[in-house]
Scaffold this motif. Structure first.
Motif, mmCIF file in Angstrom:
data_model
loop_
_atom_site.group_PDB
_atom_site.id
_atom_site.type_symbol
_atom_site.label_atom_id
_atom_site.label_comp_id
_atom_site.label_asym_id
_atom_site.label_seq_id
_atom_site.Cartn_x
_atom_site.Cartn_y
_atom_site.Cartn_z
ATOM 1 N N LYS A 215 -0.590 13.080 -15.256
ATOM 2 C CA LYS A 215 -1.753 13.450 -14.427
ATOM 3 C C LYS A 215 -1.967 14.957 -14.359
ATOM 4 N N LEU A 216 -1.073 15.718 -15.025
ATOM 5 C CA LEU A 216 -1.166 17.187 -14.938
ATOM 6 C C LEU A 216 -2.483 17.702 -15.489
ATOM 7 N N LYS A 217 -3.087 18.597 -14.702
ATOM 8 C CA LYS A 217 -4.288 19.288 -15.168
ATOM 9 C C LYS A 217 -3.960 20.740 -15.485
ATOM 10 N N LEU A 218 -2.995 21.296 -14.729
ATOM 11 C CA LEU A 218 -2.668 22.704 -14.889
ATOM 12 C C LEU A 218 -1.149 22.859 -14.995
ATOM 13 N N LEU A 219 -0.703 23.446 -16.099
ATOM 14 C CA LEU A 219 0.727 23.681 -16.295
ATOM 15 C C LEU A 219 0.911 25.149 -16.682
ATOM 16 N N TRP A 220 1.431 25.939 -15.755
ATOM 17 C CA TRP A 220 1.551 27.387 -15.959
ATOM 18 C C TRP A 220 3.031 27.740 -16.027
ATOM 19 N N LEU A 221 3.479 28.050 -17.243
ATOM 20 C CA LEU A 221 4.906 28.303 -17.477
ATOM 21 C C LEU A 221 5.118 29.627 -18.199
ATOM 22 N N SER A 222 4.238 30.610 -17.949
ATOM 23 C CA SER A 222 4.405 31.862 -18.681
ATOM 24 C C SER A 222 5.454 32.748 -18.025
ATOM 25 N N CYS A 223 5.978 33.664 -18.824
ATOM 26 C CA CYS A 223 6.866 34.706 -18.311
ATOM 27 C C CYS A 223 8.001 34.143 -17.460
ATOM 28 N N MET A 224 8.743 33.197 -18.035
ATOM 29 C CA MET A 224 9.869 32.610 -17.283
ATOM 30 C C MET A 224 11.060 32.338 -18.198
ATOM 31 N N ASN A 225 11.157 33.150 -19.276
ATOM 32 C CA ASN A 225 12.344 33.097 -20.134
ATOM 33 C C ASN A 225 12.509 31.776 -20.868
ATOM 34 N N MET A 226 11.418 31.140 -21.270
ATOM 35 C CA MET A 226 11.546 29.869 -21.988
ATOM 36 C C MET A 226 11.903 30.086 -23.440
ATOM 37 N N THR A 227 12.776 29.242 -23.944
ATOM 38 C CA THR A 227 13.219 29.337 -25.335
ATOM 39 C C THR A 227 12.853 28.043 -26.077
ATOM 40 N N GLY A 228 13.213 27.999 -27.358
ATOM 41 C CA GLY A 228 13.025 26.783 -28.143
ATOM 42 C C GLY A 228 11.592 26.581 -28.583
ATOM 43 N N THR A 229 11.297 25.361 -29.002
ATOM 44 C CA THR A 229 9.965 25.055 -29.513
ATOM 45 C C THR A 229 9.167 24.288 -28.463
ATOM 46 N N ILE A 230 7.873 24.157 -28.728
ATOM 47 C CA ILE A 230 7.031 23.361 -27.817
ATOM 48 C C ILE A 230 7.320 21.887 -28.101
ATOM 49 N N PRO A 231 7.807 21.139 -27.115
ATOM 50 C CA PRO A 231 8.143 19.741 -27.420
ATOM 51 C C PRO A 231 6.893 18.899 -27.672
ATOM 52 N N ASP A 232 7.009 17.983 -28.651
ATOM 53 C CA ASP A 232 5.935 17.036 -28.955
ATOM 54 C C ASP A 232 5.507 16.246 -27.725
ATOM 55 N N ASP A 233 6.477 16.064 -26.824
ATOM 56 C CA ASP A 233 6.232 15.259 -25.614
ATOM 57 C C ASP A 233 5.005 15.730 -24.823
ATOM 58 N N LEU A 234 4.696 17.027 -24.933
ATOM 59 C CA LEU A 234 3.566 17.543 -24.151
ATOM 60 C C LEU A 234 2.234 16.963 -24.609
ATOM 61 N N SER A 235 2.213 16.341 -25.783
ATOM 62 C CA SER A 235 0.950 15.778 -26.274
ATOM 63 C C SER A 235 0.500 14.591 -25.424
ATOM 64 N N SER A 236 1.382 14.062 -24.595
ATOM 65 C CA SER A 236 0.960 12.959 -23.712
ATOM 66 C C SER A 236 0.227 13.453 -22.463
ATOM 67 N N LEU A 237 0.131 14.771 -22.324
ATOM 68 C CA LEU A 237 -0.562 15.321 -21.145
ATOM 69 C C LEU A 237 -2.060 15.430 -21.426
ATOM 70 N N THR A 238 -2.722 14.296 -21.410
ATOM 71 C CA THR A 238 -4.106 14.244 -21.874
ATOM 72 C C THR A 238 -5.107 14.756 -20.851
ATOM 73 N N GLU A 239 -4.686 14.968 -19.618
ATOM 74 C CA GLU A 239 -5.601 15.467 -18.582
ATOM 75 C C GLU A 239 -5.591 16.993 -18.480
ATOM 76 N N LEU A 240 -4.687 17.641 -19.235
ATOM 77 C CA LEU A 240 -4.517 19.093 -19.105
ATOM 78 C C LEU A 240 -5.809 19.844 -19.379
ATOM 79 N N THR A 241 -6.144 20.764 -18.476
ATOM 80 C CA THR A 241 -7.236 21.680 -18.766
ATOM 81 C C THR A 241 -6.708 23.088 -18.980
ATOM 82 N N LEU A 242 -5.472 23.347 -18.505
ATOM 83 C CA LEU A 242 -4.882 24.657 -18.743
ATOM 84 C C LEU A 242 -3.386 24.526 -19.005
ATOM 85 N N LEU A 243 -2.976 25.031 -20.169
ATOM 86 C CA LEU A 243 -1.559 25.092 -20.519
ATOM 87 C C LEU A 243 -1.253 26.531 -20.892
ATOM 88 N N ASP A 244 -0.389 27.192 -20.116
ATOM 89 C CA ASP A 244 -0.071 28.592 -20.386
ATOM 90 C C ASP A 244 1.429 28.735 -20.577
#
Ligand SMILES: *[C@@H]1O[C@H](CO)[C@@H](O)[C@H](O)[C@H]1NC(C)=O
Ligand SMILES: *[C@@H]1O[C@H](CO)[C@@H](O)[C@H](O)[C@H]1NC(C)=O
Ligand SMILES: *[C@@H]1O[C@H](CO)[C@@H](O)[C@H](O)[C@H]1NC(C)=O
Ligand SMILES: *[C@@H]1O[C@H](CO)[C@@H](O)[C@H](O)[C@H]1NC(C)=O
Ligand SMILES: *[C@@H]1O[C@H](CO)[C@@H](O)[C@H](O)[C@H]1NC(C)=O
Ligand SMILES: *[C@@H]1O[C@H](CO)[C@@H](O)[C@H](O)[C@H]1NC(C)=O
Ligand SMILES: *[C@@H]1O[C@H](CO)[C@@H](O)[C@H](O)[C@H]1NC(C)=O
Length: 261
Positions: A215-244
């Motif tokens: 149900k996520l529309k907004l996912l803001w994860l910038s500037c928080m020391n994230m590593t690794g790759t973008i997981p494929d799992d995020l493709s199930s977030l079909t309601e997203l209008t903002l991914l940062d």
């Protein structure tokens, strides 16, 4: 002449009934006493000077039939004292907005007493220290929790995962320098807004479990020391209008499923 008299009488009655219904729309006498006690415990901040038994309860949301106070909407009200226990003696409080005040010190555990609480905005204050491990002693009916733009440190406690009705969890722009419980947050299936950005968290990857938050529309994860790759799992977030995911230490390719779902 008779017609005019009737008209004037009618107008007078109308004016009387309007002014009467306005003065009747007041918090109940008991709750007025509590509100005045809260004002005093807060050291009488100037923006609350209108609060008095004669009637301008600015910032107070109440049911105008029962007189029950259901909300305190007090952003930028120059409140600098910690929350007094008297606040939660308003038994029907569901909504507290104390954003943009001068609150200092630890997370106000005194709010555990507000058993009907659904909305809490303490953003843009100077609160600090660690969030309590037992933060789930707040009402489990919480739907919106905004602690953004304070100076909280340490971990985001595991107990945050117990607020199963949360629609927004807004924790960005703090000083959290430990970990956050990714799997537990990924279990908050009602979330529409999630922000963890702008915190010096321990480096780590995007939790796969965030892919469950459909149900996520907004996912803001910038500037928080994230590593690794973008997981494929995020493709199930079909309601997203903002991914940062900007300003992290991530690498690899952007999954095609994210671009062309
Ligand atoms: C009471 O509240 C209802 C709904 O919030 C509103 O429509 C109505 O105008 C209010 N009545 C008075 C007298 O303020
Ligand atoms: C009530 O008081 C507030 C703050 O003192 C003021 O801004 C507002 O205009 C007042 N409202 C009425 C209806 O008098
Ligand atoms: C609250 O903080 C603001 C900005 O830091 C300051 O201008 C104001 O005087 C403070 N108010 C109180 C009541 O401490
Ligand atoms: C208000 O609070 C009282 C005391 O907790 C409770 O009995 C009552 O049902 C509440 N009213 C509403 C409308 O929630
Ligand atoms: C804090 O977040 C809530 C949602 O949880 C939102 O309604 C509110 O507007 C936010 N507060 C500020 C000051 O942006
Ligand atoms: C990343 O983490 C390191 C150590 O864990 C910390 O010193 C640093 O402030 C963090 N950087 C950012 C941009 O959050
Ligand atoms: C959430 O996601 C994880 C890993 O992506 C999966 O193993 C788990 O079954 C999911 N849980 C729910 C409740 O959907």
């Amino acid at each position: 002449m008779v017609v005019y008299s009737i008209l004037i009488l009618f107008l007078l009655l109308l004016i009387f009934s309007i002014s009467n219904s306005q003065s009747a729309a007041q918090p109940s006498a008991d709750e007025q006493t509590l509100l005045l006690a809260i004002k005093q415990d807060w050291d009488n901040p100037a923006p609350l000077s209108s609060w008095s038994s004669t009637g301008n309860w600015t910032g107070v949301i109440y049911n105008n039939i029962t007189g029950q106070v259901t909300g305190l909407s007090l952003p930028s009200f120059h409140i600098a004292r910690p929350n007094p226990p008297s606040v939660c003696r308003l038994k029907n409080l569901t909504y507290i907005d104390l954003s943009f005040n001068n609150l200092t010190g630890d997370f106000p555990t005194v709010l555990y007493g507000c058993s009907a609480l659904e909305f809490l905005d303490l953003s843009n204050n100077q609160l600090s220290g660690k969030l309590p491990d037992r933060i789930d002693r707040l009402s489990l009916g919480m739907q919106h929790l905004n602690l953004s733009s304070n100076a909280f440190t340490g971990d985001v406690p595991l107990a945050i995962g117990r607020f199963s009705k949360l629609k927004s969890l807004v924790l960005d722009t703090n000083s959290f320098n430990g970990n956050y419980p990714g799997a537990a947050i990924g279990g908050l299936l009602e979330l529409e807004t999630l922000t963890l950005a702008k915190n010096p968290f321990e480096p780590g990857p995007v939790p796969k479990e965030f892919g469950n938050l459909t149900k996520l529309k907004l996912l803001w994860l910038s500037c928080m020391n994230m590593t690794g790759t973008i997981p494929d799992d995020l493709s199930s977030l079909t309601e997203l209008t903002l991914l940062d995911l900007s300003q992290n230490k991530m690498q690899g390719q952007i999954p095609e499923s994210l671009i062309c779902p």
